[in-house]
Design a protein around this motif. Structure first.
Motif, PDB file in Angstrom:
ATOM      1  N   ALA A  90      15.264  30.303  54.474  1.00  0.00           N
ATOM      2  CA  ALA A  90      16.593  30.914  54.601  1.00  0.00           C
ATOM      3  C   ALA A  90      16.989  31.623  53.315  1.00  0.00           C
ATOM      4  O   ALA A  90      16.899  31.056  52.229  1.00  0.00           O
ATOM      5  CB  ALA A  90      17.626  29.845  54.957  1.00  0.00           C
ATOM      6  N   ASN A  91      17.424  32.873  53.464  1.00  0.00           N
ATOM      7  CA  ASN A  91      17.718  33.689  52.290  1.00  0.00           C
ATOM      8  C   ASN A  91      19.162  34.171  52.233  1.00  0.00           C
ATOM      9  O   ASN A  91      19.615  34.659  51.205  1.00  0.00           O
ATOM     10  CB  ASN A  91      16.779  34.893  52.249  1.00  0.00           C
ATOM     11  N   GLY A  92      19.893  34.060  53.354  1.00  0.00           N
ATOM     12  CA  GLY A  92      21.269  34.540  53.353  1.00  0.00           C
ATOM     13  C   GLY A  92      22.043  34.058  54.555  1.00  0.00           C
ATOM     14  O   GLY A  92      21.464  33.644  55.572  1.00  0.00           O
ATOM     15  N   LEU A  93      23.384  34.125  54.448  1.00  0.00           N
ATOM     16  CA  LEU A  93      24.286  33.683  55.509  1.00  0.00           C
ATOM     17  C   LEU A  93      25.371  34.732  55.724  1.00  0.00           C
ATOM     18  O   LEU A  93      25.771  35.425  54.786  1.00  0.00           O
ATOM     19  CB  LEU A  93      24.955  32.357  55.134  1.00  0.00           C
ATOM     20  N   ARG A  94      25.862  34.833  56.960  1.00  0.00           N
ATOM     21  CA  ARG A  94      27.018  35.670  57.229  1.00  0.00           C
ATOM     22  C   ARG A  94      27.725  35.168  58.470  1.00  0.00           C
ATOM     23  O   ARG A  94      27.106  34.957  59.516  1.00  0.00           O
ATOM     24  CB  ARG A  94      26.607  37.127  57.430  1.00  0.00           C
ATOM     25  N   SER A  95      29.031  34.947  58.365  1.00  0.00           N
ATOM     26  CA  SER A  95      29.829  34.529  59.511  1.00  0.00           C
ATOM     27  C   SER A  95      30.676  35.710  59.988  1.00  0.00           C
ATOM     28  O   SER A  95      31.074  36.566  59.192  1.00  0.00           O
ATOM     29  CB  SER A  95      30.727  33.345  59.142  1.00  0.00           C
ATOM     30  N   PHE A  96      30.935  35.749  61.291  1.00  0.00           N
ATOM     31  CA  PHE A  96      31.744  36.822  61.859  1.00  0.00           C
ATOM     32  C   PHE A  96      32.199  36.412  63.249  1.00  0.00           C
ATOM     33  O   PHE A  96      31.667  35.460  63.839  1.00  0.00           O
ATOM     34  CB  PHE A  96      30.954  38.143  61.913  1.00  0.00           C
ATOM     35  N   VAL A  97      33.159  37.131  63.792  1.00  0.00           N
ATOM     36  CA  VAL A  97      33.711  36.841  65.119  1.00  0.00           C
ATOM     37  C   VAL A  97      33.341  37.984  66.055  1.00  0.00           C
ATOM     38  O   VAL A  97      33.403  39.164  65.686  1.00  0.00           O
ATOM     39  CB  VAL A  97      35.237  36.681  65.054  1.00  0.00           C
ATOM     40  N   VAL A  98      32.934  37.623  67.282  1.00  0.00           N
ATOM     41  CA  VAL A  98      32.575  38.628  68.286  1.00  0.00           C
ATOM     42  C   VAL A  98      33.367  38.379  69.570  1.00  0.00           C
ATOM     43  O   VAL A  98      33.697  37.236  69.891  1.00  0.00           O
ATOM     44  CB  VAL A  98      31.061  38.587  68.605  1.00  0.00           C
ATOM     45  N   PRO A  99      33.677  39.439  70.310  1.00  0.00           N
ATOM     46  CA  PRO A  99      34.319  39.253  71.617  1.00  0.00           C
ATOM     47  C   PRO A  99      33.296  38.774  72.636  1.00  0.00           C
ATOM     48  O   PRO A  99      32.161  39.257  72.659  1.00  0.00           O
ATOM     49  CB  PRO A  99      34.827  40.667  71.958  1.00  0.00           C
ATOM     50  N   TYR A 100      33.686  37.818  73.451  1.00  0.00           N
ATOM     51  CA  TYR A 100      32.762  37.295  74.469  1.00  0.00           C
ATOM     52  C   TYR A 100      33.578  36.640  75.572  1.00  0.00           C
ATOM     53  O   TYR A 100      34.288  35.650  75.338  1.00  0.00           O
ATOM     54  CB  TYR A 100      31.796  36.293  73.848  1.00  0.00           C
ATOM     55  N   GLN A 101      33.489  37.170  76.781  1.00  0.00           N
ATOM     56  CA  GLN A 101      34.286  36.675  77.897  1.00  0.00           C
ATOM     57  C   GLN A 101      33.707  35.413  78.534  1.00  0.00           C
ATOM     58  O   GLN A 101      34.304  34.857  79.453  1.00  0.00           O
ATOM     59  CB  GLN A 101      34.417  37.780  78.958  1.00  0.00           C
ATOM     60  N   GLY A 102      32.566  34.948  78.051  1.00  0.00           N
ATOM     61  CA  GLY A 102      31.948  33.760  78.625  1.00  0.00           C
ATOM     62  C   GLY A 102      32.584  32.459  78.174  1.00  0.00           C
ATOM     63  O   GLY A 102      32.182  31.377  78.625  1.00  0.00           O
ATOM     64  N   VAL A 103      33.574  32.535  77.295  1.00  0.00           N
ATOM     65  CA  VAL A 103      34.278  31.340  76.830  1.00  0.00           C
ATOM     66  C   VAL A 103      35.776  31.554  77.008  1.00  0.00           C
ATOM     67  O   VAL A 103      36.254  32.692  77.099  1.00  0.00           O
ATOM     68  CB  VAL A 103      33.962  31.036  75.349  1.00  0.00           C
TER      69      VAL A 103
END
Length: 217
Positions: free
Chosen positions: A92-105
């Motif tokens: 593992a060399n890097g991390l990134r968090s983000f939010v995505v739209p998803y109608q399955g939840v």
């Protein structure tokens, strides 16, 4: 922690070749009902195994900050990071968090954690970077990028409902040819390089597909 004119030591976290830290203030819609108050996480990616010399099979460790927890270093209830989850990784060399739209939840969106994996050994760039989704208070595997090698980092670009991920790749075509010739290469990668789609060997941009809930080229 900030104290006076600089920073004082707050806590010591065990790491093994740590490559990146990502602080995540979990959105209120993603916090499980069993939790009261904010949920703040610190994710640490480790490049090396903590137990096997020379191995890159390690873990990304998720720590939860508890504001009123006893801090043994400060000898007060100044808060502390406590282990929340471990995620298996390779190189593992890097991390990134983000939010995505998803109608399955129910919330209509997902909190994601991208883990960039660079390699699994000397001249061995096979390990696939992964996307993990935060569901019911834990990160669960969501997507694997089998055809992108030598990933060193990810950057999220969001505009309205559009989400793009810039993937930084350090393994070019020459590096791939060396990797394929390496005696430690697996049959799966040999077959992929010989007959499958060309591996991605330059930095690229992926787009979030709301319909399928995946990052696509």
């Amino acid at each position: 922690r900030e104290q006076g004119f600089g920073f004082d030591m707050y806590q010591i976290l065990p790491t093994s070749g740590a490559t990146d830290f990502e602080f995540i203030a979990v959105p209120s819609w993603a916090v499980p009902a069993s939790e009261t108050g904010p949920l703040n996480l610190l994710v640490v990616s480790n490049y090396l195994s903590a137990s096997v010399a020379g191995s890159l099979a390690s873990e990304a460790v998720v720590w939860r900050h508890s504001r009123s927890a006893w801090n043994p270093l400060l000898r007060s209830r100044a808060g502390a990071f406590n282990l929340w989850q471990t995620i298996p990784t390779i190189g593992a060399n890097g991390l990134r968090s983000f939010v995505v739209p998803y109608q399955g939840v129910a919330a209509g969106q997902l909190l994601m954690l991208g883990i960039a994996s660079r390699q699994s050994g000397e001249m061995d760039y096979e390990p696939a970077s992964e996307l993990w989704a935060f569901v019911d208070g834990a990160f669960v595997p969501w997507q694997q990028f089998d055809n992108i090698y030598g990933v060193t980092g990810m950057t999220a670009l969001t505009e309205g409902q559009e989400v793009h991920i810039v993937v930084s790749v350090a393994c070019d075509a020459l590096c791939q040819s060396f990797a394929a010739a390496n005696s430690n290469s697996t049959q799966r990668r040999r077959a992929l390089l010989a007959t499958g789609p060309s591996p991605i060997t330059t930095s690229t941009v992926l787009q979030w597909d709301q319909r399928f809930g995946q990052l696509v080229f």
